[in-house]
Design a protein around this motif. Structure first.
Motif, PDB file in Angstrom:
ATOM      1  N   LYS A  84      41.681  45.683  29.122  1.00  0.00           N
ATOM      2  CA  LYS A  84      42.169  44.506  30.159  1.00  0.00           C
ATOM      3  C   LYS A  84      40.810  44.247  31.110  1.00  0.00           C
ATOM      4  CE  LYS A  84      45.368  43.366  34.004  1.00  0.00           C
ATOM      5  NZ  LYS A  84      46.147  44.113  34.716  1.00  0.00           N
TER       6      LYS A  84
ATOM      7  N   ALA B 175      38.548  41.267  33.293  1.00  0.00           N
ATOM      8  CA  ALA B 175      38.925  40.340  34.188  1.00  0.00           C
ATOM      9  C   ALA B 175      37.507  39.743  34.193  1.00  0.00           C
ATOM     10  CB  ALA B 175      39.025  40.786  35.581  1.00  0.00           C
TER      11      ALA B 175
ATOM     12  N   SER C 296      35.909  35.311  35.344  1.00  0.00           N
ATOM     13  CA  SER C 296      36.403  34.151  36.011  1.00  0.00           C
ATOM     14  C   SER C 296      36.058  32.749  35.305  1.00  0.00           C
ATOM     15  CB  SER C 296      35.665  34.029  37.448  1.00  0.00           C
ATOM     16  OG  SER C 296      34.335  34.047  37.431  1.00  0.00           O
TER      17      SER C 296
ATOM     18  N   LYS D 180      34.815  34.570  28.880  1.00  0.00           N
ATOM     19  CA  LYS D 180      36.094  34.952  28.224  1.00  0.00           C
ATOM     20  C   LYS D 180      35.738  34.739  26.610  1.00  0.00           C
ATOM     21  CE  LYS D 180      40.882  33.592  27.547  1.00  0.00           C
ATOM     22  NZ  LYS D 180      41.927  32.684  27.995  1.00  0.00           N
TER      23      LYS D 180
ATOM     24  N   ASN E 299      42.239  41.881  26.278  1.00  0.00           N
ATOM     25  CA  ASN E 299      43.364  41.380  27.179  1.00  0.00           C
ATOM     26  C   ASN E 299      42.403  40.595  28.452  1.00  0.00           C
ATOM     27  OD1 ASN E 299      45.320  40.193  28.684  1.00  0.00           O
ATOM     28  ND2 ASN E 299      46.062  42.150  29.481  1.00  0.00           N
ATOM     29  N   ILE E 300      42.193  39.400  28.278  1.00  0.00           N
ATOM     30  CA  ILE E 300      41.268  38.830  29.181  1.00  0.00           C
ATOM     31  C   ILE E 300      41.988  38.057  30.391  1.00  0.00           C
ATOM     32  CG2 ILE E 300      39.265  37.111  29.809  1.00  0.00           C
ATOM     33  CD1 ILE E 300      38.771  39.437  27.762  1.00  0.00           C
ATOM     34  N   VAL E 301      41.909  38.764  31.715  1.00  0.00           N
ATOM     35  CA  VAL E 301      42.703  38.115  32.778  1.00  0.00           C
ATOM     36  C   VAL E 301      41.617  37.346  33.716  1.00  0.00           C
ATOM     37  CG1 VAL E 301      44.476  39.809  32.594  1.00  0.00           C
ATOM     38  CG2 VAL E 301      42.484  40.191  34.084  1.00  0.00           C
ATOM     39  N   PRO E 302      42.313  36.412  34.490  1.00  0.00           N
ATOM     40  CA  PRO E 302      41.555  35.577  35.509  1.00  0.00           C
ATOM     41  C   PRO E 302      41.266  36.466  36.856  1.00  0.00           C
ATOM     42  CG  PRO E 302      43.673  34.599  35.330  1.00  0.00           C
ATOM     43  CD  PRO E 302      43.443  35.685  34.129  1.00  0.00           C
ATOM     44  N   ILE E 303      40.087  36.148  37.362  1.00  0.00           N
ATOM     45  CA  ILE E 303      39.935  36.698  38.731  1.00  0.00           C
ATOM     46  C   ILE E 303      39.217  36.051  39.616  1.00  0.00           C
ATOM     47  CG2 ILE E 303      37.814  37.842  38.122  1.00  0.00           C
ATOM     48  CD1 ILE E 303      38.813  40.667  39.353  1.00  0.00           C
TER      49      ILE E 303
ATOM     50  N   LYS F 186      39.336  45.103  42.929  1.00  0.00           N
ATOM     51  CA  LYS F 186      40.494  44.723  42.086  1.00  0.00           C
ATOM     52  C   LYS F 186      40.568  45.613  40.931  1.00  0.00           C
ATOM     53  CE  LYS F 186      41.514  40.211  43.939  1.00  0.00           C
ATOM     54  NZ  LYS F 186      41.683  38.892  43.450  1.00  0.00           N
TER      55      LYS F 186
ATOM     56  N   GLU G 107      44.211  46.568  40.497  1.00  0.00           N
ATOM     57  CA  GLU G 107      44.885  45.838  39.746  1.00  0.00           C
ATOM     58  C   GLU G 107      44.807  46.313  38.310  1.00  0.00           C
ATOM     59  OE1 GLU G 107      44.084  41.405  39.727  1.00  0.00           O
ATOM     60  OE2 GLU G 107      44.445  41.511  41.821  1.00  0.00           O
TER      61      GLU G 107
ATOM     62  N   LEU H 155      42.392  47.189  36.261  1.00  0.00           N
ATOM     63  CA  LEU H 155      41.708  46.414  35.265  1.00  0.00           C
ATOM     64  C   LEU H 155      40.806  47.927  34.539  1.00  0.00           C
ATOM     65  CD1 LEU H 155      40.192  43.730  37.460  1.00  0.00           C
ATOM     66  CD2 LEU H 155      42.233  43.774  35.902  1.00  0.00           C
TER      67      LEU H 155
END
Length: 303
Positions: free
Chosen positions: A120, A122, A124, A129, A140-144, A154, A158, A160
């Protein structure tokens, strides 16, 4: 002489602005610098930038201050300034470029070899990405959002596995993260103008005493390189949604330009590079841009 300087309030923005002030004072010790701290539209929301108007949100309020003559100059992280800006404004100077690369901050116990797993991570922006997914589509790419220290906090808060940030930001803020990996250019080509501090003015002030002073603090190699990188993004009609990377290196002998474009999920990646002499910059860039467009770069970034 007095110079009113518009800047964002973040720790990084203030540090960059103070560096500009120091260089102005070295060139003109009698100059009075007034810093005008502002909260940009981008600072007032935690929503992903590409869903609310892009990186230009960090710039618009500062440009309004220039237009209304509330400020004489605005200081930016140049990579946050859209490649196509209103003709009312001009980027007239840059400071010497910091490290232009991207860094991966990993949770304790992980190494870069673990990037082959379903981690996972993160980040922006679409550029990072897409390049990550090109390395491993199972990530698993998540925004931040948030300033650098907030993002780092985070990682634990979170749960990560990792976070990607600009190496320049870590260096300027003197943040030493215990488990960091610096990406190579082949792994992750940087954004246009990454690592550069840009100074923007109202175009009506191009012949002013302030403009003449800014010429003295301008780092010409950085200015030329970032101007070329930004021209590439503009020629491809790129915006905050566009996974475009551009890196220009200028030496005494020649100029090397690398460009990478991809689609959003990293399944299609197109690399192009060229070397040329700065004296032939206009013709070389014209031909290079034509090659990019002919090979489908505009279409790829829209996928």
């Amino acid at each position: 002489m007095k110079i009113r300087i518009a800047t964002r309030r973040s720790p990084l923005a203030m540090l960059q602005t103070n560096e500009v002030v120091e260089r102005i004072k070295l060139s003109n010790p009698e100059c009075i610098c007034e810093i005008i701290e502002m909260e940009s539209e981008g600072d007032l929301t935690d929503a992903p930038l590409h869903t609310i108007g892009g990186k230009g949100l960090f710039v618009s309020k500062l440009e309004t201050a220039l237009a209304n003559k509330v400020a004489d100059i605005a200081v930016h992280s140049l990579k946050d300034v859209p490649a196509m800006i209103d003709s009312q404004f001009s980027i007239v100077a840059t400071l010497p470029r910091e490290d232009y690369g991207d860094a991966l901050l990993l949770r304790e116990g992980l190494t870069i070899n673990d990037l082959s797993k379903n981690l996972k991570i993160a980040t922006s922006g679409p550029r990072r990405k897409s390049q990550l997914l090109a390395i491993n589509p199972e990530l698993n790419i998540v925004p931040i959002r948030g300033n650098i220290q907030t993002r780092i906090n985070k990682i634990e808060a979170e749960n990560l596995d990792g976070l990607i940030v600009a190496k320049a930001a870590l260096n300027r803020l003197e943040i030493v993260y215990p488990n960091m990996y610096a990406f190579s250019e082949n792994q992750m080509l940087p954004a246009a103008a990454q690592g550069a501090i840009g100074i923007e003015v109202n175009s009506m002030e191009l012949e002013s005493d302030i403009r003449n002073l800014l010429k003295l603090i301008n780092d010409q190699p950085t200015y030329q390189a970032t101007e070329i990188e930004r021209k590439i993004v503009a020629s491809l009609e790129g915006n905050c949604l566009s996974p475009i990377s551009a890196l220009c290196k200028i030496s005494s002998k020649d100029t090397e330009l690398k460009v990478r474009v991809s689609n959003q999920d990293g399944t299609e990646v197109y690399n192009e590079a060229v070397r040329f002499n700065l004296e032939n910059k206009t013709d070389a860039l014209k031909g290079f841009i034509e090659t990019l467009i002919r090979n489908g770069a505009k279409e790829i970034i829209q996928q």
